[in-house]
Motif scaffolding. Structure first.
Motif, mmCIF file in Angstrom:
data_model
loop_
_atom_site.group_PDB
_atom_site.id
_atom_site.type_symbol
_atom_site.label_atom_id
_atom_site.label_comp_id
_atom_site.label_asym_id
_atom_site.label_seq_id
_atom_site.Cartn_x
_atom_site.Cartn_y
_atom_site.Cartn_z
ATOM 1 N N PHE A 154 0.808 -1.209 0.000
ATOM 2 C CA PHE A 154 0.000 0.000 0.000
ATOM 3 C C PHE A 154 0.843 1.261 0.000
ATOM 4 C CE2 PHE A 154 -2.241 -3.362 2.268
ATOM 5 C CZ PHE A 154 -3.374 -3.478 1.478
ATOM 6 N N LEU A 155 0.326 2.278 -0.665
ATOM 7 C CA LEU A 155 0.901 3.613 -0.648
ATOM 8 C C LEU A 155 0.091 4.443 0.340
ATOM 9 C CD1 LEU A 155 2.740 5.853 -1.748
ATOM 10 C CD2 LEU A 155 1.015 6.237 -3.534
ATOM 11 N N LEU A 156 0.749 4.964 1.359
ATOM 12 C CA LEU A 156 0.078 5.785 2.360
ATOM 13 C C LEU A 156 0.098 7.254 1.935
ATOM 14 C CD1 LEU A 156 1.652 4.105 5.518
ATOM 15 C CD2 LEU A 156 -0.540 3.593 4.414
ATOM 16 N N SER A 157 -0.761 8.050 2.534
ATOM 17 C CA SER A 157 -0.819 9.475 2.171
ATOM 18 C C SER A 157 0.507 10.181 2.450
ATOM 19 C CB SER A 157 -1.967 10.176 2.895
ATOM 20 O OG SER A 157 -1.772 10.148 4.283
ATOM 21 N N SER A 158 1.320 9.608 3.336
ATOM 22 C CA SER A 158 2.644 10.169 3.650
ATOM 23 C C SER A 158 3.647 9.930 2.524
ATOM 24 C CB SER A 158 3.183 9.541 4.929
ATOM 25 O OG SER A 158 3.372 8.143 4.731
ATOM 26 N N GLY A 159 3.285 9.083 1.560
ATOM 27 C CA GLY A 159 4.207 8.699 0.496
ATOM 28 C C GLY A 159 4.978 7.439 0.835
ATOM 29 N N MET A 160 4.840 6.972 2.065
ATOM 30 C CA MET A 160 5.535 5.757 2.482
ATOM 31 C C MET A 160 4.784 4.526 1.978
ATOM 32 S SD MET A 160 6.875 6.830 6.248
ATOM 33 C CE MET A 160 8.154 5.588 6.311
ATOM 34 N N ASP A 219 -10.334 18.331 2.463
ATOM 35 C CA ASP A 219 -10.324 17.387 1.357
ATOM 36 C C ASP A 219 -9.108 17.667 0.492
ATOM 37 O OD1 ASP A 219 -11.216 15.338 -0.270
ATOM 38 O OD2 ASP A 219 -12.713 16.554 -1.311
ATOM 39 N N GLY A 220 -8.690 16.661 -0.258
ATOM 40 C CA GLY A 220 -7.577 16.817 -1.184
ATOM 41 C C GLY A 220 -6.381 16.002 -0.752
ATOM 42 N N PRO A 221 -5.392 15.885 -1.643
ATOM 43 C CA PRO A 221 -4.197 15.103 -1.338
ATOM 44 C C PRO A 221 -3.304 15.814 -0.327
ATOM 45 C CG PRO A 221 -3.982 16.132 -3.489
ATOM 46 C CD PRO A 221 -5.379 16.434 -2.995
ATOM 47 N N LEU A 222 -2.492 15.045 0.346
ATOM 48 C CA LEU A 222 -1.552 15.586 1.321
ATOM 49 C C LEU A 222 -0.717 16.688 0.663
ATOM 50 C CD1 LEU A 222 -0.344 15.319 4.170
ATOM 51 C CD2 LEU A 222 1.298 13.716 3.222
ATOM 52 N N GLY A 223 -0.584 17.798 1.367
ATOM 53 C CA GLY A 223 0.165 18.932 0.857
ATOM 54 C C GLY A 223 -0.687 19.917 0.081
ATOM 55 N N ARG A 224 -1.887 19.480 -0.336
ATOM 56 C CA ARG A 224 -2.787 20.376 -1.078
ATOM 57 C C ARG A 224 -4.202 20.337 -0.504
ATOM 58 N NH1 ARG A 224 -0.676 17.787 -5.996
ATOM 59 N NH2 ARG A 224 -2.815 17.173 -6.384
ATOM 60 N N ARG A 225 -4.322 19.889 0.727
ATOM 61 C CA ARG A 225 -5.648 19.837 1.340
ATOM 62 C C ARG A 225 -6.170 21.237 1.592
ATOM 63 N NH1 ARG A 225 -4.367 14.707 4.893
ATOM 64 N NH2 ARG A 225 -5.058 13.204 3.350
ATOM 65 N N THR A 226 -7.469 21.368 1.455
ATOM 66 C CA THR A 226 -8.139 22.626 1.736
ATOM 67 C C THR A 226 -9.397 22.323 2.549
ATOM 68 O OG1 THR A 226 -9.425 22.509 -0.309
ATOM 69 C CG2 THR A 226 -7.340 23.742 -0.397
ATOM 70 N N LEU A 227 -9.888 23.340 3.214
ATOM 71 C CA LEU A 227 -11.170 23.186 3.895
ATOM 72 C C LEU A 227 -12.256 23.084 2.830
ATOM 73 C CD1 LEU A 227 -10.827 25.778 6.780
ATOM 74 C CD2 LEU A 227 -10.688 23.298 6.943
ATOM 75 N N ARG A 228 -13.224 22.213 3.075
ATOM 76 C CA ARG A 228 -14.344 22.099 2.147
ATOM 77 C C ARG A 228 -15.079 23.436 2.091
ATOM 78 N NH1 ARG A 228 -15.169 18.728 -1.484
ATOM 79 N NH2 ARG A 228 -17.384 18.817 -1.125
ATOM 80 N N PRO A 229 -15.672 23.765 0.931
ATOM 81 C CA PRO A 229 -16.424 25.014 0.843
ATOM 82 C C PRO A 229 -17.479 25.091 1.954
ATOM 83 C CG PRO A 229 -16.195 24.020 -1.321
ATOM 84 C CD PRO A 229 -15.669 23.022 -0.326
#
Length: 187
Positions: A21-27, A90-100
């Protein structure tokens, strides 16, 4: 609920899947912790949410921030138990934003909720979102800590269960070296 029975409850209902598995951390990891069984059971979600809320009640969070997915269901329950609002990123790690329409107000006290934590990068990203909006992070609640080192987030961290599961930086992954195909899963 006391720590030992709570950890047993989480371990009983959060199965660990085997694979690559690929984790959101990239590990990379041969183990993926599934929280879906917990959040599909309203009674179990309420029990866990109540236990987390009790650990953070004194900080009086006004909002609980979680990432969409199983974390959001747990975050909503914790917010309900605390009488706080639930907000989601929401969004990928490093580009997450608050939902509208899910906003942090200046000075608002926010509890971060993480279902599974490996490196702490996802939690730090959520903390940056809160700080950028002028909010104050009061703590971080973690259902499953698989980091293998004490988390240093600069706020109180409460962990319900610790799973000792290895994870590898991609260039050092023995599963990649063995040619095992990678599954994309995000924790």
């Amino acid at each position: 609920m006391e720590a030992a029975p709570l950890e047993s409850l989480v371990r009983e209902h959060a199965p660990v899947r085997r694979g690559h598995f690929l984790l959101s951390s990239g590990m990379h990891t041969p183990y993926y912790v599934e929280l879906e069984a917990i959040v599909q059971d309203p009674g179990l979600t309420a029990t866990i949410g109540r236990a987390i809320a009790e650990r953070f009640r004194e900080q009086q969070p006004q909002a609980v921030l979680a990432v969409l997915g199983p974390d959001a269901i747990l975050g909503y329950e914790v917010a309900s138990q605390l009488g706080a609002k639930a907000i989601f990123a929401d969004g990928p790690l490093g580009r997450r934003t608050l939902r509208p329409r899910f906003q942090v107000k200046p000075g608002e006290r926010v509890l971060i909720l993480m279902g599974v934590i490996v490196t702490g990068d996802s939690a730090r990203g959520l903390m940056r979102l809160v700080a950028a909006a002028g909010g104050q992070v009061t703590g971080a609640a973690v259902l499953v800590d698989r980091s293998s080192v004490p988390l240093q987030l600069g706020v109180p961290v409460e962990t319900l269960a610790v799973f000792d599961l290895e994870a590898y930086h991609a260039p050092l992954c023995p599963l990649c070296s063995a040619g095992q195909p990678l599954e994309r899963s995000m924790e």
